[in-house]
Design a protein around this motif. Sequence first.
Motif, mmCIF file in Angstrom:
data_model
loop_
_atom_site.group_PDB
_atom_site.id
_atom_site.type_symbol
_atom_site.label_atom_id
_atom_site.label_comp_id
_atom_site.label_asym_id
_atom_site.label_seq_id
_atom_site.Cartn_x
_atom_site.Cartn_y
_atom_site.Cartn_z
ATOM 1 N N ARG A 82 -4.254 -6.059 -4.459
ATOM 2 C CA ARG A 82 -3.213 -5.340 -3.731
ATOM 3 C C ARG A 82 -3.308 -5.605 -2.234
ATOM 4 O O ARG A 82 -4.387 -5.616 -1.652
ATOM 5 N N CYS A 83 -2.147 -5.811 -1.619
ATOM 6 C CA CYS A 83 -2.078 -6.245 -0.230
ATOM 7 C C CYS A 83 -0.880 -5.584 0.447
ATOM 8 O O CYS A 83 0.139 -5.330 -0.205
ATOM 9 N N ARG A 84 -1.005 -5.294 1.730
ATOM 10 C CA ARG A 84 0.129 -4.762 2.500
ATOM 11 C C ARG A 84 0.543 -5.758 3.572
ATOM 12 O O ARG A 84 -0.291 -6.247 4.339
ATOM 13 N N ALA A 103 1.888 1.816 9.550
ATOM 14 C CA ALA A 103 1.662 1.473 8.138
ATOM 15 C C ALA A 103 0.273 1.872 7.675
ATOM 16 O O ALA A 103 -0.239 1.332 6.693
ATOM 17 N N LEU A 107 -3.688 2.465 3.148
ATOM 18 C CA LEU A 107 -3.891 1.020 3.285
ATOM 19 C C LEU A 107 -4.691 0.457 2.111
ATOM 20 O O LEU A 107 -5.761 0.975 1.783
ATOM 21 N N VAL A 111 -4.644 -6.821 4.250
ATOM 22 C CA VAL A 111 -3.533 -6.611 5.183
ATOM 23 C C VAL A 111 -3.138 -7.951 5.789
ATOM 24 O O VAL A 111 -3.977 -8.664 6.347
ATOM 25 N N GLU A 185 8.358 -5.855 4.784
ATOM 26 C CA GLU A 185 7.175 -5.025 4.938
ATOM 27 C C GLU A 185 6.966 -4.216 3.664
ATOM 28 O O GLU A 185 7.912 -3.716 3.062
ATOM 29 N N GLY A 186 5.722 -4.105 3.237
ATOM 30 C CA GLY A 186 5.431 -3.349 2.023
ATOM 31 C C GLY A 186 4.207 -3.873 1.306
ATOM 32 O O GLY A 186 3.452 -4.683 1.840
ATOM 33 N N ASP A 187 4.022 -3.411 0.071
ATOM 34 C CA ASP A 187 2.834 -3.731 -0.721
ATOM 35 C C ASP A 187 3.150 -4.747 -1.816
ATOM 36 O O ASP A 187 4.226 -4.692 -2.443
#
Length: 213
Positions: A82-84, A103, A107, A111, A185-187
């Motif tokens: 999982r990454c933002r 953001a 978290l 990132v 922008e987002g996950d």
Amino acid sequence: MPSKPCPRLWDISPTVAPDAPIFPGDEPYSLRWTARLSPGCPVNLSAITMSPHVGAHADAPLHYANDAPAIADVPLDSYLGRCRVIHAIGAAPLVTVEHLQHAEEGLPPRVLVRCCERADTRWNPAFTAYAPEAVEWLAARGVRLIGIDTPSVDPADSKVLSSHQQLRRHDLRVLENLVLDDVPEGDYELIALPLKLQGACASPVRAVLRELK
């Protein structure tokens, strides 16, 4: 029953080519043919030379610390999961804590920061880098990998590599030279595994983001 649609993929790797932007003095990408299809040869076979920092790449700790692990010896878990993606478009010359705080909530361990409206396709020595305080702020929130859509987390003229040294201090992984032009922008799920290159200070990656379901 109709099949479920596959999660969307974003390819966030630039094309590796002879004219790919590189640090001055670095080894550019070059390809030559060692064999070509012909009546006496059943295959095309190529050989390449390049710095492992051309295109999207993962730095090894060896890049900025002697006696630190080479890329073949770095655990892979940080490069997958999982990454933002955080937008800090126009941030210059450094991405600071203030560019990231909007953001902060929840978290994930990875990132990636988008600084550019469009990633540079030519060498630009005025690229945006990370403020070392921003690296430390992310590490304090459990982040294990950071990335950026410019050539380095430190400015081109840095002689002390303060942000790279924060990576070393906190044992963070890093991805550089990403292309985040079309990524909201987002996950997402990040997949950006380095090659197992013995003794190397970095490795190219084919970095992708996958839609979360």
